[in-house]
Design a protein around this motif. Structure first.
Motif, PDB file in Angstrom:
ATOM      1  N   VAL A   1     -15.312  40.899  13.350  1.00 42.41           N
ATOM      2  CA  VAL A   1     -15.934  41.601  12.224  1.00 42.41           C
ATOM      3  C   VAL A   1     -14.933  41.883  11.105  1.00 42.41           C
ATOM      4  CG1 VAL A   1     -17.056  43.743  11.495  1.00 42.41           C
ATOM      5  CG2 VAL A   1     -17.841  42.572  13.559  1.00 42.41           C
ATOM      6  N   PRO A   2     -13.723  42.398  11.406  1.00 43.85           N
ATOM      7  CA  PRO A   2     -12.770  42.611  10.303  1.00 43.85           C
ATOM      8  C   PRO A   2     -12.439  41.333   9.537  1.00 43.85           C
ATOM      9  CG  PRO A   2     -12.067  43.820  12.238  1.00 43.85           C
ATOM     10  CD  PRO A   2     -13.202  42.943  12.678  1.00 43.85           C
ATOM     11  N   LEU A   3     -12.302  40.213  10.242  1.00 43.79           N
ATOM     12  CA  LEU A   3     -11.963  38.961   9.568  1.00 43.79           C
ATOM     13  C   LEU A   3     -13.149  38.386   8.803  1.00 43.79           C
ATOM     14  CD1 LEU A   3      -9.703  37.223  12.240  1.00 43.79           C
ATOM     15  CD2 LEU A   3      -9.013  38.470  10.196  1.00 43.79           C
ATOM     16  N   ALA A   4     -14.359  38.685   9.261  1.00 45.62           N
ATOM     17  CA  ALA A   4     -15.564  38.197   8.582  1.00 45.62           C
ATOM     18  C   ALA A   4     -16.019  39.137   7.480  1.00 45.62           C
ATOM     19  CB  ALA A   4     -16.696  38.016   9.596  1.00 45.62           C
ATOM     20  N   LEU A   5     -15.365  40.297   7.351  1.00 46.32           N
ATOM     21  CA  LEU A   5     -15.816  41.332   6.420  1.00 46.32           C
ATOM     22  C   LEU A   5     -15.966  40.871   4.976  1.00 46.32           C
ATOM     23  CD1 LEU A   5     -16.699  44.254   6.263  1.00 46.32           C
ATOM     24  CD2 LEU A   5     -14.313  44.910   5.933  1.00 46.32           C
ATOM     25  N   PRO A   6     -15.045  40.072   4.431  1.00 41.77           N
ATOM     26  CA  PRO A   6     -15.233  39.641   3.037  1.00 41.77           C
ATOM     27  C   PRO A   6     -16.556  38.917   2.797  1.00 41.77           C
ATOM     28  CG  PRO A   6     -12.984  39.227   3.722  1.00 41.77           C
ATOM     29  CD  PRO A   6     -13.721  39.650   4.946  1.00 41.77           C
ATOM     30  N   LEU A   7     -16.930  37.997   3.695  1.00 42.22           N
ATOM     31  CA  LEU A   7     -18.199  37.287   3.523  1.00 42.22           C
ATOM     32  C   LEU A   7     -19.385  38.206   3.783  1.00 42.22           C
ATOM     33  CD1 LEU A   7     -17.908  33.617   4.854  1.00 42.22           C
ATOM     34  CD2 LEU A   7     -18.597  34.399   2.594  1.00 42.22           C
ATOM     35  N   ILE A   8     -19.235  39.141   4.700  1.00 45.14           N
ATOM     36  CA  ILE A   8     -20.305  40.111   4.947  1.00 45.14           C
ATOM     37  C   ILE A   8     -20.558  40.934   3.689  1.00 45.14           C
ATOM     38  CG2 ILE A   8     -20.955  42.163   6.271  1.00 45.14           C
ATOM     39  CD1 ILE A   8     -19.362  41.010   8.616  1.00 45.14           C
ATOM     40  N   LEU A   9     -19.494  41.390   3.048  1.00 47.95           N
ATOM     41  CA  LEU A   9     -19.625  42.177   1.824  1.00 47.95           C
ATOM     42  C   LEU A   9     -20.202  41.348   0.684  1.00 47.95           C
ATOM     43  CD1 LEU A   9     -16.332  44.280   1.887  1.00 47.95           C
ATOM     44  CD2 LEU A   9     -18.653  45.019   2.441  1.00 47.95           C
ATOM     45  N   THR A  10     -19.872  40.066   0.652  1.00 51.74           N
ATOM     46  CA  THR A  10     -20.461  39.193  -0.358  1.00 51.74           C
ATOM     47  C   THR A  10     -21.980  39.127  -0.178  1.00 51.74           C
ATOM     48  OG1 THR A  10     -18.471  37.842  -0.554  1.00 51.74           O
ATOM     49  CG2 THR A  10     -20.531  36.834  -1.262  1.00 51.74           C
ATOM     50  N   GLY A  11     -22.427  39.024   1.060  1.00 52.31           N
ATOM     51  CA  GLY A  11     -23.864  39.021   1.325  1.00 52.31           C
ATOM     52  C   GLY A  11     -24.519  40.320   0.894  1.00 52.31           C
ATOM     53  N   VAL A  12     -23.847  41.436   1.148  1.00 53.22           N
ATOM     54  CA  VAL A  12     -24.375  42.737   0.735  1.00 53.22           C
ATOM     55  C   VAL A  12     -24.477  42.800  -0.785  1.00 53.22           C
ATOM     56  CG1 VAL A  12     -23.923  45.217   0.693  1.00 53.22           C
ATOM     57  CG2 VAL A  12     -23.538  43.919   2.793  1.00 53.22           C
ATOM     58  N   ARG A  13     -23.452  42.286  -1.471  1.00 52.87           N
ATOM     59  CA  ARG A  13     -23.478  42.298  -2.940  1.00 52.87           C
ATOM     60  C   ARG A  13     -24.636  41.461  -3.482  1.00 52.87           C
ATOM     61  NH1 ARG A  13     -21.228  38.533  -6.176  1.00 52.87           N
ATOM     62  NH2 ARG A  13     -19.773  37.833  -4.552  1.00 52.87           N
ATOM     63  N   ILE A  14     -24.799  40.265  -2.946  1.00 51.97           N
ATOM     64  CA  ILE A  14     -25.887  39.393  -3.407  1.00 51.97           C
ATOM     65  C   ILE A  14     -27.240  40.065  -3.179  1.00 51.97           C
ATOM     66  CG2 ILE A  14     -27.079  37.199  -2.985  1.00 51.97           C
ATOM     67  CD1 ILE A  14     -24.321  36.027  -2.248  1.00 51.97           C
ATOM     68  N   ALA A  15     -27.423  40.639  -1.983  1.00 49.90           N
ATOM     69  CA  ALA A  15     -28.687  41.290  -1.668  1.00 49.90           C
ATOM     70  C   ALA A  15     -28.936  42.487  -2.575  1.00 49.90           C
ATOM     71  CB  ALA A  15     -28.698  41.723  -0.205  1.00 49.90           C
ATOM     72  N   ALA A  16     -27.898  43.274  -2.842  1.00 54.66           N
ATOM     73  CA  ALA A  16     -28.051  44.466  -3.678  1.00 54.66           C
ATOM     74  C   ALA A  16     -28.466  44.108  -5.101  1.00 54.66           C
ATOM     75  CB  ALA A  16     -26.748  45.266  -3.694  1.00 54.66           C
TER      76      ALA A  16
END
Length: 224
Positions: free
Chosen positions: A141-156
């Motif tokens: 999860v820590p290493l995947a966090l940047p892409l996870i946050l990108t998904g959150v940004r796109i969705a928001a």
């Protein structure tokens, strides 16, 4: 006076910012709807993506199924929900339609981020005796966090732009300003409402980008 000047005059009129149905109230409603839908979408999409990404099975199918939703217009989903026996005017049909709209980018980015974690790092962590849960929480999860946050940004950002459909179901938000402008045949009000939505989307984008940059540099570098 051209339309843009009239729209600016409408926006800067203090009478339009206060009171029942004012810009302040509609902005608050819009933000609340966006936050509620984003939180619900994250609660649905992220656990599924993280678990499937960790296991390495079934993720591609889940992503493809969720992406089918992108081919169905959110407005069409809202209309179907309003016409269904459990539908009716109010917030829930809009929330359901928006949540379905926001799930695909969250699910896709989180799953891709999990599968993009360096397998050598994963094997090394397993060799150190880490359990599956420890590996998920402490490494993947820590290493995947940047892409996870990108998904959150796109969705928001997508939610902010699309939440205007709430007005069509009798809900609140900035869409009410736009629909009221159409009803009054007031082009400046329609343009002013559209400008408010665009500015809010840009602000949300900026906040999310800032949050992504606050991710520790070491995490971003390792994930990249």
């Amino acid at each position: 006076m051209n339309t843009l000047s009239q729209a600016w005059s409408w926006l800067t009129d203090p009478a339009h910012w206060s009171g029942e149905g004012g810009i302040a109230q509609r902005l608050t409603e819009h933000l609340l709807l966006t936050v509620v839908c984003l939180v619900l979408s994250c609660l649905i999409a992220l656990p599924v993506a993280l678990v499937l990404g960790h296991l390495g099975r079934g993720g591609a199918l889940a992503v493809n199924i969720s992406n089918i939703g992108r081919a169905v217009p959110t407005f069409a989903v809202l209309v179907l929900l309003l016409l269904s026996p459990i539908g009716g005017y109010g917030e829930w049909p809009t929330i359901i339609a928006l949540v379905l709209f926001a799930v695909p980018p969250l699910l896709t980015n989180a799953y891709v981020g999990m599968r993009g974690v360096d397998r050598d790092v994963v094997r090394a962590a397993r060799g150190m005796g880490m359990t599956g849960r420890q590996l998920l929480r402490g490494v993947e999860v820590p290493l995947a966090l940047p892409l996870i946050l990108t998904g959150v940004r796109i969705a928001a950002v997508q939610l902010v732009a699309t939440a205007t459909i709430a007005a069509l179901a009798g809900g609140g938000g900035l869409g009410r300003i736009i629909t009221a402008g159409f009803n009054l045949a007031s082009t400046p009000q329609v343009v002013a409402g559209a400008v408010l939505v665009a500015v809010l989307a840009l602000l949300v984008e900026g906040v999310c980008v800032l949050a992504e940059r606050l991710v520790p540099a070491g995490v971003r570098g390792t994930a990249g």
